[in-house]
Write a protein that holds these residues in place. Structure first.
Motif, PDB file in Angstrom:
ATOM      1  N   GLU A 167       0.783  -1.313   0.072  1.00  0.00           N
ATOM      2  CA  GLU A 167       0.131  -0.008  -0.098  1.00  0.00           C
ATOM      3  C   GLU A 167       0.774   1.332  -0.207  1.00  0.00           C
ATOM      4  OE1 GLU A 167      -2.816   1.225   3.335  1.00  0.00           O
ATOM      5  OE2 GLU A 167      -3.825  -0.169   2.242  1.00  0.00           O
ATOM      6  N   ARG A 168       1.878   1.128   0.894  1.00  0.00           N
ATOM      7  CA  ARG A 168       2.897   2.481   1.018  1.00  0.00           C
ATOM      8  C   ARG A 168       3.486   2.841  -0.362  1.00  0.00           C
ATOM      9  NH1 ARG A 168       6.424   1.523   5.762  1.00  0.00           N
ATOM     10  NH2 ARG A 168       6.988  -0.055   4.342  1.00  0.00           N
ATOM     11  N   ASP A 169       4.212   1.517  -1.006  1.00  0.00           N
ATOM     12  CA  ASP A 169       4.686   1.836  -2.269  1.00  0.00           C
ATOM     13  C   ASP A 169       3.787   2.195  -3.405  1.00  0.00           C
ATOM     14  OD1 ASP A 169       6.916   0.781  -1.181  1.00  0.00           O
ATOM     15  OD2 ASP A 169       6.735  -1.248  -1.957  1.00  0.00           O
ATOM     16  N   ALA A 170       2.779   1.798  -3.547  1.00  0.00           N
ATOM     17  CA  ALA A 170       1.415   2.204  -4.420  1.00  0.00           C
ATOM     18  C   ALA A 170       1.174   3.818  -4.154  1.00  0.00           C
ATOM     19  CB  ALA A 170       0.272   1.433  -4.188  1.00  0.00           C
ATOM     20  N   ASN A 171       1.330   4.148  -2.854  1.00  0.00           N
ATOM     21  CA  ASN A 171       0.911   5.338  -2.598  1.00  0.00           C
ATOM     22  C   ASN A 171       2.079   6.456  -3.149  1.00  0.00           C
ATOM     23  OD1 ASN A 171      -1.632   5.399  -1.513  1.00  0.00           O
ATOM     24  ND2 ASN A 171      -0.841   5.104   0.573  1.00  0.00           N
ATOM     25  N   ARG A 172       3.452   5.761  -2.646  1.00  0.00           N
ATOM     26  CA  ARG A 172       4.547   6.626  -3.500  1.00  0.00           C
ATOM     27  C   ARG A 172       4.559   6.786  -5.061  1.00  0.00           C
ATOM     28  NH1 ARG A 172       8.859   3.445  -0.058  1.00  0.00           N
ATOM     29  NH2 ARG A 172       8.523   4.399   2.102  1.00  0.00           N
ATOM     30  N   ARG A 173       4.155   5.631  -5.574  1.00  0.00           N
ATOM     31  CA  ARG A 173       4.076   5.722  -7.008  1.00  0.00           C
ATOM     32  C   ARG A 173       3.000   6.644  -7.559  1.00  0.00           C
ATOM     33  NH1 ARG A 173       3.088   0.134  -7.372  1.00  0.00           N
ATOM     34  NH2 ARG A 173       4.675  -0.748  -6.488  1.00  0.00           N
ATOM     35  N   ILE A 174       2.144   6.700  -6.986  1.00  0.00           N
ATOM     36  CA  ILE A 174       0.953   7.556  -7.290  1.00  0.00           C
ATOM     37  C   ILE A 174       1.255   8.954  -7.101  1.00  0.00           C
ATOM     38  CG2 ILE A 174      -1.323   8.542  -6.678  1.00  0.00           C
ATOM     39  CD1 ILE A 174      -2.081   5.691  -6.324  1.00  0.00           C
ATOM     40  N   GLN A 175       2.107   9.489  -5.957  1.00  0.00           N
ATOM     41  CA  GLN A 175       2.479  10.776  -5.632  1.00  0.00           C
ATOM     42  C   GLN A 175       3.722  11.035  -6.823  1.00  0.00           C
ATOM     43  OE1 GLN A 175       1.367  13.094  -3.566  1.00  0.00           O
ATOM     44  NE2 GLN A 175      -0.157  11.608  -3.204  1.00  0.00           N
ATOM     45  N   LYS A 176       4.599  10.294  -6.763  1.00  0.00           N
ATOM     46  CA  LYS A 176       5.601  10.380  -7.987  1.00  0.00           C
ATOM     47  C   LYS A 176       5.078  10.690  -9.473  1.00  0.00           C
ATOM     48  CE  LYS A 176      10.198   8.475  -8.547  1.00  0.00           C
ATOM     49  NZ  LYS A 176      11.156   7.246  -8.449  1.00  0.00           N
ATOM     50  N   LEU A 202       1.871  11.884 -10.017  1.00  0.00           N
ATOM     51  CA  LEU A 202       1.452  13.266  -9.883  1.00  0.00           C
ATOM     52  C   LEU A 202       2.321  14.188 -10.130  1.00  0.00           C
ATOM     53  CD1 LEU A 202      -1.523  12.420  -7.473  1.00  0.00           C
ATOM     54  CD2 LEU A 202      -1.686  13.000  -9.761  1.00  0.00           C
ATOM     55  N   HIS A 203       3.590  14.194  -9.583  1.00  0.00           N
ATOM     56  CA  HIS A 203       4.498  15.119  -9.205  1.00  0.00           C
ATOM     57  C   HIS A 203       5.354  15.218 -10.797  1.00  0.00           C
ATOM     58  CE1 HIS A 203       7.595  17.841  -7.750  1.00  0.00           C
ATOM     59  NE2 HIS A 203       8.428  17.020  -8.103  1.00  0.00           N
ATOM     60  N   HIS A 204       5.260  14.260 -11.420  1.00  0.00           N
ATOM     61  CA  HIS A 204       6.217  14.189 -12.895  1.00  0.00           C
ATOM     62  C   HIS A 204       5.035  14.738 -13.715  1.00  0.00           C
ATOM     63  CE1 HIS A 204      10.044  12.644 -12.071  1.00  0.00           C
ATOM     64  NE2 HIS A 204       9.420  11.758 -11.142  1.00  0.00           N
ATOM     65  N   ASN A 205       3.778  14.741 -13.701  1.00  0.00           N
ATOM     66  CA  ASN A 205       2.783  15.152 -14.404  1.00  0.00           C
ATOM     67  C   ASN A 205       2.651  16.894 -14.441  1.00  0.00           C
ATOM     68  OD1 ASN A 205       2.345  12.967 -15.615  1.00  0.00           O
ATOM     69  ND2 ASN A 205       0.683  12.375 -14.303  1.00  0.00           N
ATOM     70  N   PHE A 206       2.910  17.363 -13.282  1.00  0.00           N
ATOM     71  CA  PHE A 206       2.726  18.924 -13.311  1.00  0.00           C
ATOM     72  C   PHE A 206       4.015  19.692 -13.185  1.00  0.00           C
ATOM     73  CE2 PHE A 206      -0.957  17.127 -10.960  1.00  0.00           C
ATOM     74  CZ  PHE A 206      -2.132  17.842 -11.559  1.00  0.00           C
TER      75      PHE A 206
END
Length: 152
Positions: free
Chosen positions: A137-146, A148-152
């Motif tokens: 779960e923690r790894d999935a949340n990190r990937r999502i945040q990463k 999102l950060h790269h898209n903006f």
């Protein structure tokens, strides 16, 4: 008067090993040299746990390194230390521990307005598959945040 809190140490392993149900703040009965050692940050909560003995709450295996200038006044680093809590809270903990199989785990130790406090958690142990699920779960949340950060 502002509440000044200075965290001395945290038990990072506790949130990985246990499901935290409730947390409590309690005081500690310490010797003077132990407080001086805590001010230097020389404490470990890794293997520590709390238990109730004859209606009183104690913390075990909390390692407070002896103060280097303490001489004969230094205490045993792994001695059991009494925790200060209201009697009705201790009674509630006794009931929960006996009936539902909870354990008491120290989460952090800190200074609050010059007094040493311990954050104690009422917790249930995690099974191996629960730990794996938490990590995934923690790894999935990190990937999502990463992403999102790269898209903006």
């Amino acid at each position: 008067m502002a509440d000044t809190v200075k965290i001395i140490a945290k038990n990072k392993k506790a949130r990985h090993e246990y499901f935290i149900e409730e947390t409590y703040e309690c005081g500690l009965v310490l010797a003077g040299t132990e407080v001086k050692s805590l001010r230097q940050g020389k404490v470990s909560l890794k293997e520590s746990y709390a238990d109730i003995f004859e209606g009183e709450l104690f913390v075990y295996q909390m390692n407070i390194t002896p103060y280097e200038h303490g001489n004969i006044y230094n205490k045993d680093p792994l001695r059991s230390r009494k925790l200060l809590m209201h009697k009705q809270q201790i009674r509630k903990l006794i009931g929960l521990k006996q009936r539902e199989g909870y354990t008491l785990v120290p989460l952090s130790i800190y200074f609050s307005n010059g007094r040493v406090k311990l954050e104690l958690a009422l917790a249930k142990g995690k099974k191996l598959y629960d730990k794996r699920h938490t990590i995934a779960e923690r790894d999935a949340n990190r990937r999502i945040q990463k992403s999102l950060h790269h898209n903006f």
